[in-house]
Write an enzyme that holds these catalytic residues in place. Structure first.
Site, PDB file in Angstrom:
ATOM      1  CD  GLU A 188      35.613  39.393  29.975  1.00 23.96           C
ATOM      2  OE1 GLU A 188      36.047  40.154  29.096  1.00 23.96           O
ATOM      3  OE2 GLU A 188      36.130  38.286  30.238  1.00 23.96           O
ATOM      4  CG  ASN A 231      40.117  39.940  28.926  1.00 21.91           C
ATOM      5  OD1 ASN A 231      41.216  39.546  29.303  1.00 21.91           O
ATOM      6  ND2 ASN A 231      38.999  39.267  29.185  1.00 21.91           N
ATOM      7  CE  LYS A 308      43.091  37.875  31.369  1.00 24.54           C
ATOM      8  NZ  LYS A 308      41.628  37.668  31.274  1.00 24.54           N
ATOM      9  CD  GLU A 312      41.047  33.793  31.637  1.00 21.09           C
ATOM     10  OE1 GLU A 312      40.579  34.930  31.534  1.00 21.09           O
ATOM     11  OE2 GLU A 312      40.565  32.894  32.365  1.00 21.09           O
ATOM     12  NE  ARG A 357      42.654  28.594  36.424  1.00 29.69           N
ATOM     13  CZ  ARG A 357      41.474  29.055  36.063  1.00 29.69           C
ATOM     14  NH1 ARG A 357      40.581  28.243  35.520  1.00 29.69           N
ATOM     15  NH2 ARG A 357      41.164  30.321  36.235  1.00 29.69           N
ATOM     16  CG  ASP A 386      38.541  33.030  37.848  1.00 27.47           C
ATOM     17  OD1 ASP A 386      38.572  34.178  38.318  1.00 27.47           O
ATOM     18  OD2 ASP A 386      38.103  32.774  36.707  1.00 27.47           O
ATOM     19  CD  GLU A 414      33.553  35.166  36.122  1.00 32.65           C
ATOM     20  OE1 GLU A 414      34.309  36.063  36.562  1.00 32.65           O
ATOM     21  OE2 GLU A 414      33.895  34.353  35.245  1.00 32.65           O
TER      22      GLU A 414
HETATM   23  C1  GCV Z   1      38.462  39.576  32.424  1.00 32.82           C
HETATM   24  C2  GCV Z   1      37.814  34.855  34.662  1.00 32.82           C
HETATM   25  C3  GCV Z   1      36.638  35.473  33.973  1.00 32.82           C
HETATM   26  C4  GCV Z   1      37.075  36.327  32.790  1.00 32.82           C
HETATM   27  C5  GCV Z   1      38.085  37.363  33.293  1.00 32.82           C
HETATM   28  C6  GCV Z   1      39.251  36.625  33.941  1.00 32.82           C
HETATM   29  C7  GCV Z   1      40.283  37.573  34.519  1.00 32.82           C
HETATM   30  O1  GCV Z   1      38.399  33.889  33.854  1.00 32.82           O
HETATM   31  O2  GCV Z   1      35.750  34.480  33.551  1.00 32.82           O
HETATM   32  O3  GCV Z   1      35.940  36.933  32.227  1.00 32.82           O
HETATM   33  O4  GCV Z   1      38.542  38.182  32.239  1.00 32.82           O
HETATM   34  O5  GCV Z   1      38.769  35.836  34.989  1.00 32.82           O
HETATM   35  O6  GCV Z   1      40.245  37.777  35.708  1.00 32.82           O
HETATM   36  O7  GCV Z   1      41.103  38.074  33.773  1.00 32.82           O
END
Ligand code: GCV
Length: 716
Positions: A188, A231, A308, A312, A357, A386, A414
């Site tokens: 990811e 995740n 986590k 999300e 947020r 983020d 990212e």
């Molecule tokens: C692993 C952002 C990223 C997600 C990531 C999330 C996190 O939202 O786009 O891909 O998930 O951060 O840090 O948990």
């Protein structure tokens, strides 16, 4: 002398082992060797170091990390100085490695190793029996290993290795990579190919790359790695996957690296058949205790869990009306008997919560200060949203004095152009760590002062031959490691070292490349999100511009939520008249941020909604200033291309060509960001372009129609 430095047999064995070290290292310069590129030094530099690196002696045969250190030094000197390992055994000794506890030779030197802790080192030129030697000593094998890599760096960079005393100890205890690697091999937000971990063939096959990964990390002082995505899948905690993780731990152990796993909060239900994952349920706690026991039986030096939770879509304690502290402490109790820790992420925002947020993590975690067990460390992203190109520091730093916090940085880019943009993140990391919390200490000082301290970096590593998807992204892994060792380190000095180790020490190259890197992050901010704007990228992939997006299910997923541009102005009012996020900072900082005139311009629109004709320090209007930033960013990248082209005679063709090609993509992307953004802002403010500004190449509809299908790293 033989009595002093006995165990010759082991030395020969070691040298043989050095020859057998992973053979996947590249023959060609394809970037595989990273900064551990042990190439023969130019003759002038060789003349300086050769007489003093004639042989390597070590005598802590019981500490595998000292053996690793000696093998690495053998390998490095053989390649850099041109000697073969077997010939070095026949010449007089000159480097001595070890700990006072394990090496009588080191003990006799009575070195002052106080203050170096478990991982620090001393490199000192001294004499033994009238012979000049360079000693690398530490209180433990880890210190010796790190000191040895520091000595190798000195040699690589052609720095003196005689007449030196170098003392260094890490400021932070946990220096940890977070791999967002899924069990099916997809990473990811990964832009360097599939996961390095071949879960399919583990534990039977241990790819030699695992060893090279460990070498690279150890050379930076990185001492932990979380193998799987936050995740998380519960399967990573099943017996077969524990065995796979144990195989990796076996490879990493000689390099001082512990393995950690991301834990899915509902694993007791998914794997254990329980009806609940409520952290206060005794059966749930018992399941986690048994699971921890099982893992530590397989991996005796396992580090612990990263979690986590309630973020999300991930499950967590809030699903049972429990707090994050309840969840973290239950896991902490399970790992405590083994000396393990829990890294609990503060990256939370709820779809049901209308609050800004940027405020939600603080709102949720601040009241929990003092309620986390002492083997829990709360992992907080560097900024409140983020990993954007620029964010202010997260207000939790400094605000939870009774809780250990560790910053989380994102090494993988990212939001900063993936592997295709040359963006050196050292300045971003340093900016985050140096930020003044308003409580007398910087973020870095706050976290270094914790009894449990650390820095996490979301890894940018994959199966790409370059490891990171580009040569220059290697520098971000490198900078993370160096700043985890010393959060006050200078990012430009780090870049200079990286260039020297990666490309060679020719000053005609080192100066210009270091300068190219130094301004590259600011350039990305300029062409993507100037003056405190954030979250303007396309949905899902997060690559190109899409500030117009306004139709996603959750308000905070939409770029329009963040920039709030309208005919009157642009920016997010986070003062008292808006969300009042400024109040989450220490009073002095909050006061400054509440007023546009005292808010640093790079963060202006993060905290304020201002009219397009707001007068900037330059004398320009806000609108003209924005356009100037876009133009500056594009110009920087165009210049990067020119400078890199001019360096062709000094860089090997493969690595030069790859970087040149990526810079070409970056320049086109920078123009895309600039033009799309300007086209959109103009459509909102109705203003003409400032005099002299070049209009966007296409109209807004063209940019809106542009798609980014099949972008890497985008979880589906
Ligand atoms: C692993 C952002 C990223 C997600 C990531 C999330 C996190 O939202 O786009 O891909 O998930 O951060 O840090 O948990």
């Amino acid at each position: 002398m033989l009595r002093l430095f006995g165990r010759w047999a082991m030395l020969f064995w070691l040298m043989a082992a050095a020859l057998l070290l992973p053979s996947t290292a590249a023959v060609a310069d394809d970037g595989y060797d990273l900064w551990l590129r042990y190439r023969r030094l130019p003759q002038a530099a060789l003349d300086q170091v050769r007489p003093t690196v004639a042989a390597i002696h070590w005598s802590d045969s019981d500490d595998v990390r000292v053996q690793t250190a000696a093998a690495e030094l053998n390998r490095a000197t053989a390649q850099i100085l041109g000697d073969t390992p077997s010939s070095t055994a026949t010449v007089p000794r000159s480097v001595v490695l070890g700990t006072p506890g394990g090496s009588p030779a080191i003990a006799r030197l009575r070195l002052d190793l106080r203050g170096l802790g478990d991982e620090g080192y001393l490199i000192r030129s001294t004499t033994v029996d009238g012979q000049p030697v360079t000693v690398v000593a530490g209180n433990t094998g880890a210190g010796v290993l790190y000191g040895t890599f520091a000595l190798i760096q000195q040699i690589q960079l052609g720095r003196p290795i005689t007449g030196i005393t170098i003392r260094s100890a890490p400021k932070l205890k946990l220096r940890v990579l977070n791999h967002w690697d899924n069990l099916d091999g997809v990473v990811e937000r990964g832009y360097a190919g599939q996961s390095l971990w071949d879960w399919w063939t583990l534990p039977a096959f241990k790819d030699p790359r695992y060893t090279d990964y460990a070498r690279a990390n150890a050379s930076l002082g990185i001492n932990g790695t979380v193998l799987n995505n936050v995740n998380a899948k519960a399967e990573s905690l099943t017996a077969p996957y524990i065995a796979k993780a144990a195989a990796l731990a076996d490879v990493f152990r000689p390099y001082g690296i512990r393995v950690y796993l991301s834990a899915r909060f509902t694993a007791p239900m998914e794997l254990g058949g329980l009806k609940t994952a409520d952290p206060l349920d005794p059966q749930v706690a018992a399941w986690w205790r048994a699971k921890a026991d099982e893992i530590w039986r397989a991996i005796p030096d396992f580090g612990g869990f990263l979690v986590k939770a309630n973020s999300e879509g991930q499950p967590g304690p809030r699903d049972y009306k429990r707090t994050h502290a309840d969840g973290a402490n239950m896991l902490a109790a399970a790992v405590r008997p083994h000396g393990g820790i829990v890294m609990w992420r503060a990256f939370v925002y709820a779809e049901t919560d209308p609050e800004d947020r940027a405020k939600q993590a603080y709102t949720e975690f601040k009241p929990l200060d003092g309620r986390f067990a002492d083997n829990v460390i709360v992992q907080v992203k560097n900024g409140p949203i983020d990993f954007q190109p620029r964010e202010p520091f997260h207000p939790l730093f400094g605000a939870m004095p009774r809780t250990a916090l560790m910053p989380e940085l994102q090494i993988t880019k990212e939001y900063l152009g993936f592997n295709t943009h040359l963006v050196y993140l050292g300045p971003l990391f340093a900016e985050a760590l140096r930020a003044d919390t308003g409580r007398g200490r910087s973020v870095g000082q706050v976290v270094a002062g914790e009894r449990l301290s650390g820095l996490a970096g979301v890894a940018n590593i994959g199966q790409s031959r370059t490891w990171t998807g580009s040569i220059f992204d290697q520098a971000n892994w490198y900078a993370f490691g160096r700043l985890a060792w010393d959060p006050a380190a200078d990012p430009d000095a780090i870049a200079r070292d990286w260039v020297g180790e990666t490309f060679g020490t020719d000053p005609r190259l080192v100066g210009p490349v270091t300068a190219m890197m130094a301004g590259s992050r600011e350039a990305a901010v300029d062409y993507m999100a100037p003056l405190g704007l954030a979250h303007l990228m396309g949905t899902g992939h997060h690559y190109g511009p899409a500030p117009w997006i306004s139709d996603l299910a959750r308000p905070e997923w939409n770029p329009v939520y963040y920039h709030r541009a309208n005919r009157a102005g642009i920016g997010f009012d986070r003062t008292r008249t808006g969300s009042n996020a400024v109040a989450q900072y220490a009073p002095d900082i909050a006061r400054r941020l509440a007023n546009p005139a005292t808010t640093p311009e790079p963060l202006l629109l993060w905290f304020h909604h201002l009219p397009w004709d707001y007068r900037m320090q330059s004398g320009r209007t806000l609108w003209a200033e924005m356009v100037a930033h876009y133009d500056r960013g594009v110009a920087y990248v165009a210049d990067l291309r020119r400078q890199w082209a001019a360096l062709a005679p000094l860089v090997d063709p493969d690595r030069h060509a790859q970087t040149a090609a990526l810079l070409q993509i970056q320049e086109a992307d920078a123009r895309w960001w600039r033009d799309a953004s300007i086209a959109y802002w103009s459509s909102i403010n109705g203003l003409p372009l400032p005099p002299g500004a070049v209009p966007p190449e296409h109209d807004l509809a063209w940019y809106k129609a542009r798609q980014v299908p099949f972008a890497p790293g985008n979880p589906k």
